[in-house]
Write a protein that holds these residues in place. Structure first.
Motif, short mmCIF file in Angstrom:
data_model
loop_
_atom_site.label_atom_id
_atom_site.label_comp_id
_atom_site.label_asym_id
_atom_site.label_seq_id
_atom_site.Cartn_x
_atom_site.Cartn_y
_atom_site.Cartn_z
N ASP A 124 -5.01 -6.78 0.48
CA ASP A 124 -3.93 -6.07 -0.37
C ASP A 124 -3.04 -5.67 0.54
O ASP A 124 -3.39 -4.89 1.06
CB ASP A 124 -4.82 -5.16 -1.20
CG ASP A 124 -3.97 -4.37 -2.25
OD1 ASP A 124 -2.51 -4.37 -1.79
OD2 ASP A 124 -4.46 -3.82 -3.16
N LYS A 169 -0.46 -3.84 -0.24
CA LYS A 169 0.23 -2.48 -0.43
C LYS A 169 -0.77 -1.47 0.16
O LYS A 169 -0.38 -0.47 0.73
CB LYS A 169 0.13 -2.20 -2.11
CG LYS A 169 1.46 -2.76 -2.67
CD LYS A 169 1.33 -2.65 -4.21
CE LYS A 169 2.47 -3.30 -4.94
NZ LYS A 169 2.75 -3.05 -6.26
N SER A 170 -2.02 -1.49 -0.04
CA SER A 170 -2.99 -0.71 0.65
C SER A 170 -3.18 -1.08 1.97
O SER A 170 -4.02 -0.16 2.37
CB SER A 170 -4.19 -0.58 -0.43
OG SER A 170 -5.10 -1.86 -0.23
#
Length: 177
Positions: free
Chosen positions: A91, A93-94
């Motif tokens: 991921d 974003k994270s």
């Protein structure tokens, strides 16, 4: 005469598109073909201290343009051989990985994903799950060992993470094939 007009509708949906030039390299150490030495605790969260050792093979390939990988496993238990697979995705974003496990004995069930990240060649991944109907925490620990043999361990906690019982370990050795 009835005239129908179609007006194109354009909707902008914000999304995070990974930079294809910069896929993560955290799991690059495990890409390829491996012989695996397994140790599995005979019973989990019961106070058991007896382990079963067996061998297997593993083959890992990148998918999703390098933002994921799939690991195909053959587990040679003492009484049977089992196929299983791990699916990993990143991921952006994270900055975290999710790992799912699929066991060939239950081909319609993906395990709850463990989620985490690497720091200093050690990856820690956690999930909330159940064992025999009771809630537990699951932890995967990856030791990349860049100049040696990668190692993986699974541990369960029945007390919210205060104590952990390691119940499965794997040591990977590069296959000569």
């Amino acid at each position: 005469m009835l005239a129908l007009y179609f007006i194109p509708l354009v909707v902008k949906v914000p999304m995070s598109i990974p930079d294809p030039a910069n896929p993560p390299t955290d799991f690059d150490f495990i890409i390829g073909d491996w012989r695996v030495r397994h140790r599995r605790l005979n019973s989990r969260l019961t106070g058991c201290t007896e382990w079963t050792e067996f061998h297997g093979t593993s083959s890992t390939r990148k998918i999703l343009g390098g933002f994921g990988n799939v690991e195909d496993n053959l587990l040679c238990f003492p009484r049977e051989q089992v196929r299983a697979a791990a699916f990993r995705s990143f991921d952006t974003k994270s900055r975290s990985w999710s790992i799912w496990w699929l066991d060939g004995r239950a081909p319609h069930n993906l395990d709850v994903p463990v989620v985490g990240a690497f720091a200093n060649n050690v990856g820690l991944f956690y999930a909330n799950d159940t064992l025999d109907g009771r809630p537990i925490k699951v932890r995967f620990t990856w030791h990349a060992n860049p100049r040696g043999n990668p190692q993986w361990a699974q541990a369960f906690s029945a007390d919210g993470g205060s104590t952990w019982e390691t119940n499965w370990t794997m040591e990977f050795h590069r296959s000569e094939i």
